[in-house]
Write a protein that holds these residues in place. Structure first.
Motif, PDB file in Angstrom:
ATOM      1  N   GLY A  22     -18.389 -15.601  47.415  1.00  0.00           N
ATOM      2  CA  GLY A  22     -18.306 -14.685  46.248  1.00  0.00           C
ATOM      3  C   GLY A  22     -19.263 -13.691  46.455  1.00  0.00           C
ATOM      4  O   GLY A  22     -19.568 -12.836  45.529  1.00  0.00           O
ATOM      5  N   TYR A  23     -19.957 -13.437  47.415  1.00  0.00           N
ATOM      6  CA  TYR A  23     -21.087 -12.427  47.880  1.00  0.00           C
ATOM      7  C   TYR A  23     -21.353 -12.488  49.210  1.00  0.00           C
ATOM      8  O   TYR A  23     -21.317 -13.529  49.919  1.00  0.00           O
ATOM      9  N   PRO A  24     -21.485 -11.317  50.011  1.00  0.00           N
ATOM     10  CA  PRO A  24     -21.453 -10.003  49.401  1.00  0.00           C
ATOM     11  C   PRO A  24     -19.862  -9.333  49.485  1.00  0.00           C
ATOM     12  O   PRO A  24     -19.020  -9.974  50.367  1.00  0.00           O
ATOM     13  N   THR A  25     -19.715  -8.250  48.838  1.00  0.00           N
ATOM     14  CA  THR A  25     -18.498  -7.717  48.850  1.00  0.00           C
ATOM     15  C   THR A  25     -18.100  -6.763  50.153  1.00  0.00           C
ATOM     16  O   THR A  25     -19.252  -6.340  50.645  1.00  0.00           O
ATOM     17  N   GLY A  26     -16.886  -6.674  50.512  1.00  0.00           N
ATOM     18  CA  GLY A  26     -16.809  -5.982  51.467  1.00  0.00           C
ATOM     19  C   GLY A  26     -17.364  -6.256  53.041  1.00  0.00           C
ATOM     20  O   GLY A  26     -17.172  -5.425  54.101  1.00  0.00           O
ATOM     21  N   VAL A  27     -17.502  -7.428  53.387  1.00  0.00           N
ATOM     22  CA  VAL A  27     -17.887  -8.212  54.446  1.00  0.00           C
ATOM     23  C   VAL A  27     -17.026  -9.228  54.913  1.00  0.00           C
ATOM     24  O   VAL A  27     -16.807 -10.194  54.185  1.00  0.00           O
ATOM     25  N   GLY A  28     -16.406  -9.120  55.932  1.00  0.00           N
ATOM     26  CA  GLY A  28     -15.538 -10.058  56.301  1.00  0.00           C
ATOM     27  C   GLY A  28     -15.359 -10.231  57.859  1.00  0.00           C
ATOM     28  O   GLY A  28     -16.675  -9.494  58.676  1.00  0.00           O
TER      29      GLY A  28
ATOM     30  N   GLU B  82     -16.374  -1.923  66.428  1.00  0.00           N
ATOM     31  CA  GLU B  82     -17.065  -1.742  65.483  1.00  0.00           C
ATOM     32  C   GLU B  82     -17.333  -0.055  65.017  1.00  0.00           C
ATOM     33  O   GLU B  82     -18.288   0.252  65.243  1.00  0.00           O
ATOM     34  N   GLU B  83     -16.151   0.317  64.454  1.00  0.00           N
ATOM     35  CA  GLU B  83     -16.316   1.810  64.240  1.00  0.00           C
ATOM     36  C   GLU B  83     -17.161   1.964  62.999  1.00  0.00           C
ATOM     37  O   GLU B  83     -17.043   1.571  61.937  1.00  0.00           O
ATOM     38  N   GLY B  84     -17.956   3.039  63.156  1.00  0.00           N
ATOM     39  CA  GLY B  84     -18.814   3.398  62.101  1.00  0.00           C
ATOM     40  C   GLY B  84     -20.025   2.655  61.869  1.00  0.00           C
ATOM     41  O   GLY B  84     -20.351   1.740  62.695  1.00  0.00           O
ATOM     42  N   THR B  85     -20.553   2.637  60.576  1.00  0.00           N
ATOM     43  CA  THR B  85     -22.027   1.789  60.570  1.00  0.00           C
ATOM     44  C   THR B  85     -21.531   0.592  59.724  1.00  0.00           C
ATOM     45  O   THR B  85     -20.710   0.567  58.836  1.00  0.00           O
ATOM     46  N   VAL B  86     -21.972  -0.387  60.360  1.00  0.00           N
ATOM     47  CA  VAL B  86     -21.838  -1.750  59.854  1.00  0.00           C
ATOM     48  C   VAL B  86     -22.424  -1.990  58.657  1.00  0.00           C
ATOM     49  O   VAL B  86     -23.511  -1.404  58.116  1.00  0.00           O
ATOM     50  N   ALA B  87     -22.059  -3.032  57.755  1.00  0.00           N
ATOM     51  CA  ALA B  87     -22.798  -3.155  56.342  1.00  0.00           C
ATOM     52  C   ALA B  87     -24.175  -4.112  56.671  1.00  0.00           C
ATOM     53  O   ALA B  87     -24.004  -5.294  56.324  1.00  0.00           O
ATOM     54  N   TYR B  88     -25.061  -3.533  57.317  1.00  0.00           N
ATOM     55  CA  TYR B  88     -26.267  -4.215  57.862  1.00  0.00           C
ATOM     56  C   TYR B  88     -26.993  -4.834  56.711  1.00  0.00           C
ATOM     57  O   TYR B  88     -27.669  -5.795  57.079  1.00  0.00           O
TER      58      TYR B  88
END
Length: 209
Positions: free
Chosen positions: A81-87, A131-137
């Motif tokens: 249920g959290y966090p959004t956008g992380v898989g 892992e293109e771009g900045t990951v959701a660190y």
């Protein structure tokens, strides 16, 4: 069926040609659970397999030492249920190397060296090459907490049993709904009982005519 289609599609006898069969372990629309045996069957036919477990993992256990897709996708948002956008995309190293050999582009974060003259670039090692771009660190640490919570507080087997019981109750309740003239109010789009299905239920509502 899917497997009959896979077996009948002609394939070139070439090592340069690859085929990908992607299917969901559980439908995000109807809730039906597809047989995980499709993975091994498709691989026997010469296909790489991507198993989408986004709707399956929140209430089911998956053992990747038994079911062995080439790729497996997961959504931590649907699990915790959290966090959004992380898989996550879990891939066999051998298959990842196959992609690496056929990747004609690059962007920020996936190379160790890049020059314009001559136009040469060197991809990073292993999964870092994708892992293109900045990951959701800022969100990734929440994944560890979510996994710890499931492991120590709410075992997945308990969640599976609870979801199954609630789904069964809901489906049985839907079958009792009628208009005043006796006509049915609801049709379940997917398995009408709790056999081979998850907690997702799609319905069509009918008027009394």
């Amino acid at each position: 069926t899917w497997l009959r289609l896979i077996r009948n599609i002609p394939r070139k006898a070439s090592h340069d040609t690859h085929h990908l069969f992607a299917f969901p372990a559980q439908s995000n629309f109807s809730g039906v659970k597809h047989s995980l045996d499709f993975v091994a069957e498709a691989q026997k036919c010469g296909w790489k397999v991507l198993l989408d477990t986004a709707a399956f993992l929140p209430s089911n256990r998956l053992d990747l030492s038994v079911v062995k897709p080439d790729f497996c996708t997961a959504s931590f948002y649907k699990v915790f249920g959290y966090p959004t956008g992380v898989g996550a995309l879990v891939a066999k190293r051998s298959t990842l190397e196959l992609l690496r050999q056929n990747k004609p582009w690059y962007c920020g974060g996936v190379v160790t060296v890049a020059t314009l003259n001559p136009p040469v670039y060197v991809l990073a090692d292993h999964e870092a090459a994708f892992e293109e771009g900045t990951v959701a660190y800022t969100s990734i640490p929440a994944v560890q907490k979510g996994l710890e919570y499931l492991t120590h507080t709410t075992p997945i087997d308990m969640i599976e049993s609870r979801v199954s019981a609630l789904t069964d109750y809901f489906l049985r309740s839907l079958r009792t709904l009628r208009h005043q003239n006796g006509r049915r109010l609801v049709t379940v789009l997917g398995p009408a009982d709790n056999t081979n299905r998850g907690g997702t239920v799609s319905i069509a509502l009918w008027d009394e005519q």
